[in-house]
Enzyme design. Sequence first.
Site, PDB file in Angstrom:
ATOM      1  N   SER B 181       0.544  -6.872 -25.974  1.00 48.65           N
ATOM      2  CA  SER B 181       0.543  -5.619 -25.223  1.00 48.65           C
ATOM      3  C   SER B 181       0.642  -5.910 -23.722  1.00 48.65           C
ATOM      4  O   SER B 181       1.606  -6.534 -23.285  1.00 48.65           O
ATOM      5  CB  SER B 181      -0.714  -4.814 -25.593  1.00 48.65           C
ATOM      6  OG  SER B 181      -0.624  -3.500 -25.111  1.00 48.65           O
ATOM      7  N   ASP B 344       4.248   0.951 -34.281  1.00 46.64           N
ATOM      8  CA  ASP B 344       3.623   1.076 -32.961  1.00 46.64           C
ATOM      9  C   ASP B 344       4.036   2.391 -32.317  1.00 46.64           C
ATOM     10  O   ASP B 344       5.221   2.684 -32.193  1.00 46.64           O
ATOM     11  CB  ASP B 344       4.072  -0.111 -32.099  1.00 46.64           C
ATOM     12  CG  ASP B 344       3.224  -0.304 -30.851  1.00 46.64           C
ATOM     13  OD1 ASP B 344       2.732   0.683 -30.297  1.00 46.64           O
ATOM     14  OD2 ASP B 344       3.076  -1.472 -30.442  1.00 46.64           O
ATOM     15  N   HIS B 377      -0.036   0.224 -32.869  1.00 50.74           N
ATOM     16  CA  HIS B 377      -0.044  -0.803 -31.817  1.00 50.74           C
ATOM     17  C   HIS B 377      -1.054  -1.898 -32.138  1.00 50.74           C
ATOM     18  O   HIS B 377      -0.787  -3.082 -31.930  1.00 50.74           O
ATOM     19  CB  HIS B 377      -0.387  -0.108 -30.495  1.00 50.74           C
ATOM     20  CG  HIS B 377      -0.235  -0.962 -29.280  1.00 50.74           C
ATOM     21  ND1 HIS B 377       0.977  -1.481 -28.889  1.00 50.74           N
ATOM     22  CD2 HIS B 377      -1.134  -1.370 -28.338  1.00 50.74           C
ATOM     23  CE1 HIS B 377       0.818  -2.180 -27.764  1.00 50.74           C
ATOM     24  NE2 HIS B 377      -0.459  -2.126 -27.420  1.00 50.74           N
TER      25      HIS B 377
END
Lengths: 401, 401
Positions: B181, B344, B377
């Site tokens: 991320s 995601d 995610h």
Amino acid sequence: MRLRQGNPFLIFTVFLALLAGLQPVKASERLVEKQRFSMPAFTTFNGSTIKNLQVGFESYGKLNREKSNVILITHYFSGSSHAAGKYSQSDAKPGYWDTIIGPGKAIDTNQYFVISVDTLVNLNVGDKNVITTGPASINPDTGKPYGLSFPVVTIRDFVNVQKAVLESLGIDSLYAVIGASMGSMQALDWAVAYPDKVPRMISVIGSGEADAWTTLALEQWTLPIKLDPNWNKGDYYSRTPPMEGLTASLMMLTQQALHPEFINAANPHHNALDNKVLNDINQSPAVVDWLRTMAEKRAQTSDANHLLYLVRANQLYIAGHNKALNEALKAVKARCLFLPSNNDLLLMPYMARQVHNRLLELHKHSYLTEIQGNAGHLNGLSHIQSQANTIAAFLADKELP
Amino acid sequence: MRLRQGNPFLIFTVFLALLAGLQPVKASERLVEKQRFSMPAFTTFNGSTIKNLQVGFESYGKLNREKSNVILITHYFSGSSHAAGKYSQSDAKPGYWDTIIGPGKAIDTNQYFVISVDTLVNLNVGDKNVITTGPASINPDTGKPYGLSFPVVTIRDFVNVQKAVLESLGIDSLYAVIGASMGSMQALDWAVAYPDKVPRMISVIGSGEADAWTTLALEQWTLPIKLDPNWNKGDYYSRTPPMEGLTASLMMLTQQALHPEFINAANPHHNALDNKVLNDINQSPAVVDWLRTMAEKRAQTSDANHLLYLVRANQLYIAGHNKALNEALKAVKARCLFLPSNNDLLLMPYMARQVHNRLLELHKHSYLTEIQGNAGHLNGLSHIQSQANTIAAFLADKELP
């Protein structure tokens, strides 16, 4: 502006009325008039009474002698009963589904009497063309706005108000009910609650119930409103309303109803490394200003408490308004058509598919086809024209294309 | 609880440390110690000076004589340098990627010296195991917390602080840089900014730049904080902090990092038509209380201004921190591996794929494979173990499985 598809951006601006300086859409020949329905007392699903209930409605086409050609259009969260036509020739834009409602169109007003009703707690209470009853209305018992003393209302209440409007016109049953998003909830609830009155149901970008995810997604829109000190626990009608909280809420709602493809195409000059925001934490990226400006305009005619009540109605939604959706669907007699959007991030296509699959398991007549587009949830508005033939065939009880 | 897959829920609670009453995870044999790095003055990307910069770091495994076995782990938005191991045998949980970092694991600490650094403006400034410098820190010039007078910092600043930490240990170049991320942003920026120091780069649930959509998505998290009157334009360190706004922000962040499949599986008894919320607009659905309780716990050790600065760093991100990403990627010398998550909703898989495709067009060595899971995610944390063989093979310069 570089746009992958020209249409959705135009439609987006037209429907949400967010951007200034647009070319007026080609003038429609048909003019529509908002009408008013009043009811001295209405009993809500939770057993409360709303006195002096008022809602607006619109109709297109002619009611036949047998009153057998009625199509009810149920509207989405931030929408109104203005589904088609214009109020005057000079209007910049027609109602939101004008591409599929009209003479010779998919929902052919030469054939059908099409009617739509403003919901209770309608978001656009400040729009002169919307008539609704909700927290911003005067409570006849006190002479003051209800605020949070207004009863919680449900999708079923929207349905029952529509039923009362229809009954006032001598209409007992529908030819079809059709709605997008929150309108799909009303459409399916009609089919479950009043199966003998609903032979055909079309759910566009729809769902069968608010699952845990959707309940949380909706709750997000309430958070900025409740944090705005001007909200004042819903008591702001004689003071400054919570415009900043409402604007923030509408920013979130607008983005979440779209899709990255659309947002990125609409902002082709976006530049992450902007000097203004690099050097000052108090500055906003240009794309944030773009979205905020649109939301501020929407906020001018919207009401924060009404938004909270709409969220609640959606959170409480389960078709049939009973415990188990699978049980409730057994009552359905309608032929059903589901039109989810391929890249919907708000009511994802799995939601419509779950209901459709359950109806098939119950040996009901159900059809599903996905709307393809770049606008996410809003494909149900911007790309509805792509389903015109499917809708027309479905309404004619013909084989779907 | 009915869970489609047991693992992600456990991992979620472990990593976010949000739910009470968990069984402690099997005690790790390896203990890790937080270390402190100090620097009298650091010049930021925007040309400001941060005096007396302090950050924490952790390391696992041994640095070899040639200092050629260094793997840098760059952490995610709400994370810290605690990537693996435990601080004490009694810790309930190890670092967030403990399943892939350790002796004999994918990132084998028998072979590599693994190091991770707390970012500037780290969210968890109230966590005793996090050392960071940001708006909550004392400005040596005034003796008071910076608040919004702290300079805007960027992903490049996180990278340059890491570089300074490494140089303090005599480390000049990396064996690999790996991050999830926001960590993926640092990893790719390393590969672009310092190509001669980065022969291998792994981007997990990552992106190449903040597009218009992502910039808006990030902005959402700032809205409730700024609406909380206790935020007071960032000046709250000597008074009540904006806990409600911060909690609302963390509610949104937590949901958006997940996926409906996960949230619905974690709330199997969710019931839309709840009598409590049907009858009182001031009540919350049970699932909202569930999410809020988790967010309130996180808020205890988080700082609202730090969250705003993290959002800004992410909004300003474009690998290379220059105008055009496609140009910047020409500098990359690293072999690259991208591991986006299939579902995601925060940094959608198209983002990693765009960078990967561009690298292939530039005849760089790039590989991409999707992590499959139900956590959106957060698959980049909860399901990283499923990519252990791929990561191990990539690090060994072998054919990927």
